[in-house]
Design a protein around this motif. Structure first.
Motif, PDB file in Angstrom:
ATOM      1  N   VAL A   1       0.863  -1.189   0.000  1.00 34.20           N
ATOM      2  CA  VAL A   1       0.000   0.000   0.000  1.00 34.20           C
ATOM      3  C   VAL A   1       0.893   1.231   0.000  1.00 34.20           C
ATOM      4  CG1 VAL A   1      -1.786   1.263   1.284  1.00 34.20           C
ATOM      5  CG2 VAL A   1      -1.793  -1.235   1.284  1.00 34.20           C
ATOM      6  N   ASN A   2       0.450   2.296  -0.673  1.00 35.52           N
ATOM      7  CA  ASN A   2       1.259   3.511  -0.712  1.00 35.52           C
ATOM      8  C   ASN A   2       1.284   4.196   0.656  1.00 35.52           C
ATOM      9  OD1 ASN A   2      -0.633   5.935  -0.613  1.00 35.52           O
ATOM     10  ND2 ASN A   2      -1.601   4.662  -2.186  1.00 35.52           N
ATOM     11  N   ILE A   3       2.321   4.979   0.872  1.00 33.94           N
ATOM     12  CA  ILE A   3       2.528   5.590   2.183  1.00 33.94           C
ATOM     13  C   ILE A   3       1.524   6.677   2.518  1.00 33.94           C
ATOM     14  CG2 ILE A   3       4.969   4.953   2.248  1.00 33.94           C
ATOM     15  CD1 ILE A   3       5.664   7.845   1.482  1.00 33.94           C
ATOM     16  N   VAL A   4       0.854   7.234   1.509  1.00 33.08           N
ATOM     17  CA  VAL A   4      -0.185   8.229   1.780  1.00 33.08           C
ATOM     18  C   VAL A   4      -1.405   7.528   2.367  1.00 33.08           C
ATOM     19  CG1 VAL A   4      -1.728   9.952   0.764  1.00 33.08           C
ATOM     20  CG2 VAL A   4       0.647   9.796  -0.012  1.00 33.08           C
ATOM     21  N   ASP A   5      -1.870   6.476   1.694  1.00 27.08           N
ATOM     22  CA  ASP A   5      -3.057   5.761   2.176  1.00 27.08           C
ATOM     23  C   ASP A   5      -2.805   5.060   3.505  1.00 27.08           C
ATOM     24  OD1 ASP A   5      -4.525   6.645   0.028  1.00 27.08           O
ATOM     25  OD2 ASP A   5      -4.424   4.756  -1.077  1.00 27.08           O
ATOM     26  N   LEU A   6      -1.556   4.703   3.777  1.00 27.48           N
ATOM     27  CA  LEU A   6      -1.230   4.104   5.076  1.00 27.48           C
ATOM     28  C   LEU A   6      -1.223   5.134   6.203  1.00 27.48           C
ATOM     29  CD1 LEU A   6       1.627   1.559   4.287  1.00 27.48           C
ATOM     30  CD2 LEU A   6      -0.685   1.056   5.078  1.00 27.48           C
ATOM     31  N   GLY A   7      -1.208   6.416   5.847  1.00 25.51           N
ATOM     32  CA  GLY A   7      -1.176   7.466   6.864  1.00 25.51           C
ATOM     33  C   GLY A   7       0.212   7.694   7.440  1.00 25.51           C
ATOM     34  N   LEU A   8       1.242   7.373   6.661  1.00 25.78           N
ATOM     35  CA  LEU A   8       2.608   7.513   7.160  1.00 25.78           C
ATOM     36  C   LEU A   8       3.165   8.931   7.008  1.00 25.78           C
ATOM     37  CD1 LEU A   8       4.234   4.173   5.928  1.00 25.78           C
ATOM     38  CD2 LEU A   8       3.150   4.672   8.135  1.00 25.78           C
ATOM     39  N   ILE A   9       2.557   9.749   6.156  1.00 29.58           N
ATOM     40  CA  ILE A   9       3.003  11.139   5.990  1.00 29.58           C
ATOM     41  C   ILE A   9       2.237  11.999   6.989  1.00 29.58           C
ATOM     42  CG2 ILE A   9       3.169  13.117   4.419  1.00 29.58           C
ATOM     43  CD1 ILE A   9       4.996  10.777   3.645  1.00 29.58           C
ATOM     44  N   TYR A  10       2.957  12.596   7.924  1.00 33.84           N
ATOM     45  CA  TYR A  10       2.306  13.395   8.965  1.00 33.84           C
ATOM     46  C   TYR A  10       2.199  14.873   8.601  1.00 33.84           C
ATOM     47  CZ  TYR A  10       2.312   9.617  12.442  1.00 33.84           C
ATOM     48  OH  TYR A  10       2.083   8.458  13.144  1.00 33.84           O
ATOM     49  N   ARG A  11       3.297  15.472   8.149  1.00 36.21           N
ATOM     50  CA  ARG A  11       3.289  16.916   7.841  1.00 36.21           C
ATOM     51  C   ARG A  11       4.205  17.195   6.676  1.00 36.21           C
ATOM     52  NH1 ARG A  11       5.356  20.451  12.452  1.00 36.21           N
ATOM     53  NH2 ARG A  11       4.823  22.053  10.960  1.00 36.21           N
ATOM     54  N   MET A  12       3.832  18.208   5.898  1.00 36.53           N
ATOM     55  CA  MET A  12       4.679  18.734   4.830  1.00 36.53           C
ATOM     56  C   MET A  12       4.565  20.248   4.904  1.00 36.53           C
ATOM     57  SD  MET A  12       3.913  16.239   1.560  1.00 36.53           S
ATOM     58  CE  MET A  12       2.134  16.423   1.536  1.00 36.53           C
ATOM     59  N   PHE A  13       5.697  20.924   4.947  1.00 35.03           N
ATOM     60  CA  PHE A  13       5.662  22.379   5.044  1.00 35.03           C
ATOM     61  C   PHE A  13       6.964  22.975   4.536  1.00 35.03           C
ATOM     62  CE2 PHE A  13       7.284  20.720   9.010  1.00 35.03           C
ATOM     63  CZ  PHE A  13       8.333  21.554   9.337  1.00 35.03           C
ATOM     64  N   MET A  14       6.927  24.258   4.233  1.00 33.27           N
ATOM     65  CA  MET A  14       8.089  24.998   3.767  1.00 33.27           C
ATOM     66  C   MET A  14       8.615  25.842   4.926  1.00 33.27           C
ATOM     67  SD  MET A  14       9.774  25.342   0.865  1.00 33.27           S
ATOM     68  CE  MET A  14       8.634  25.035  -0.470  1.00 33.27           C
TER      69      MET A  14
ATOM     70  N   ASP B   1      11.130  28.798   6.590  1.00 33.43           N
ATOM     71  CA  ASP B   1      11.474  30.150   6.165  1.00 33.43           C
ATOM     72  C   ASP B   1      12.699  30.194   5.262  1.00 33.43           C
ATOM     73  OD1 ASP B   1       9.317  31.219   7.503  1.00 33.43           O
ATOM     74  OD2 ASP B   1      10.468  31.776   9.290  1.00 33.43           O
ATOM     75  N   ASP B   2      13.611  29.210   5.415  1.00 35.01           N
ATOM     76  CA  ASP B   2      14.814  29.188   4.586  1.00 35.01           C
ATOM     77  C   ASP B   2      14.582  28.482   3.245  1.00 35.01           C
ATOM     78  OD1 ASP B   2      14.719  26.505   5.267  1.00 35.01           O
ATOM     79  OD2 ASP B   2      16.745  26.437   6.097  1.00 35.01           O
ATOM     80  N   ASP B   3      13.313  28.253   2.905  1.00 35.49           N
ATOM     81  CA  ASP B   3      12.905  27.641   1.631  1.00 35.49           C
ATOM     82  C   ASP B   3      13.218  26.148   1.544  1.00 35.49           C
ATOM     83  OD1 ASP B   3      11.291  28.706  -0.312  1.00 35.49           O
ATOM     84  OD2 ASP B   3      12.883  28.847  -1.791  1.00 35.49           O
ATOM     85  N   THR B   4      13.381  25.513   2.692  1.00 29.18           N
ATOM     86  CA  THR B   4      13.565  24.063   2.735  1.00 29.18           C
ATOM     87  C   THR B   4      12.199  23.418   2.899  1.00 29.18           C
ATOM     88  OG1 THR B   4      15.756  24.264   3.743  1.00 29.18           O
ATOM     89  CG2 THR B   4      14.633  22.140   3.993  1.00 29.18           C
ATOM     90  N   PHE B   5      11.894  22.466   2.031  1.00 30.28           N
ATOM     91  CA  PHE B   5      10.640  21.730   2.119  1.00 30.28           C
ATOM     92  C   PHE B   5      10.848  20.559   3.080  1.00 30.28           C
ATOM     93  CE2 PHE B   5       7.381  18.723   0.513  1.00 30.28           C
ATOM     94  CZ  PHE B   5       6.272  19.547   0.684  1.00 30.28           C
ATOM     95  N   VAL B   6      10.020  20.483   4.108  1.00 31.76           N
ATOM     96  CA  VAL B   6      10.185  19.486   5.166  1.00 31.76           C
ATOM     97  C   VAL B   6       9.034  18.489   5.110  1.00 31.76           C
ATOM     98  CG1 VAL B   6      10.395  19.120   7.664  1.00 31.76           C
ATOM     99  CG2 VAL B   6      11.341  21.193   6.620  1.00 31.76           C
ATOM    100  N   VAL B   7       9.389  17.213   5.192  1.00 30.78           N
ATOM    101  CA  VAL B   7       8.387  16.144   5.251  1.00 30.78           C
ATOM    102  C   VAL B   7       8.619  15.365   6.536  1.00 30.78           C
ATOM    103  CG1 VAL B   7       7.499  14.034   4.187  1.00 30.78           C
ATOM    104  CG2 VAL B   7       8.266  15.935   2.749  1.00 30.78           C
ATOM    105  N   GLU B   8       7.600  15.336   7.383  1.00 32.54           N
ATOM    106  CA  GLU B   8       7.641  14.519   8.587  1.00 32.54           C
ATOM    107  C   GLU B   8       6.821  13.275   8.315  1.00 32.54           C
ATOM    108  OE1 GLU B   8       6.307  16.907  11.865  1.00 32.54           O
ATOM    109  OE2 GLU B   8       8.102  18.162  11.810  1.00 32.54           O
TER     110      GLU B   8
END
Length: 109
Positions: free
Chosen positions: A25-38, A40-47
């Motif tokens: 199963v993909n990680i989105v449907d499993l609920g494994l991705i908690y947060r995604m945000f940018m 201030d230093d323009d780094t995209f962060v995935v928790e």
């Protein structure tokens, strides 16, 4: 649409292609991705998390998440963070997900 929203949507689309090899199963449907945000230093962060703290697929999933992010040309810098709060549970799986199971090897008598 803001740049951050566009990148978040594109990342989610790419993450649908990241399959947990143990569950099929993909990680989105499993609920494994908690947060995604940018940041201030323009780094995209995935928790993100794994189904268990000792998940043997954690390095594989990290590599696949990083490959997905590298494939998005609007992302110049990114950071992936493996987190365990909140603890993942089966209630986080999208309703209606179908799992696959690999048949065990045939045993010769």
């Amino acid at each position: 649409m803001s740049r951050e929203l566009h990148i978040r949507r594109e990342a989610a689309r790419r993450f649908w292609g990241v399959i947990d090899p143990e569950l099929g199963v993909n990680i989105v449907d499993l609920g494994l991705i908690y947060r995604m945000f940018m940041r201030d230093d323009d780094t995209f962060v995935v928790e993100y998390t794994t189904t268990t703290a000792g998940c043997p697929m954690r390095r594989y999933l990290q590599r696949k998440i990083e490959e997905a992010l590298q494939s998005i040309e609007e992302i110049e810098k990114f950071e992936t963070k493996l987190v365990f709060e909140p603890e993942w549970s089966v209630e986080m799986i999208v309703e209606g997900v179908e799992f696959f199971s690999v048949p065990p090897p045939m045993m010769s008598g």
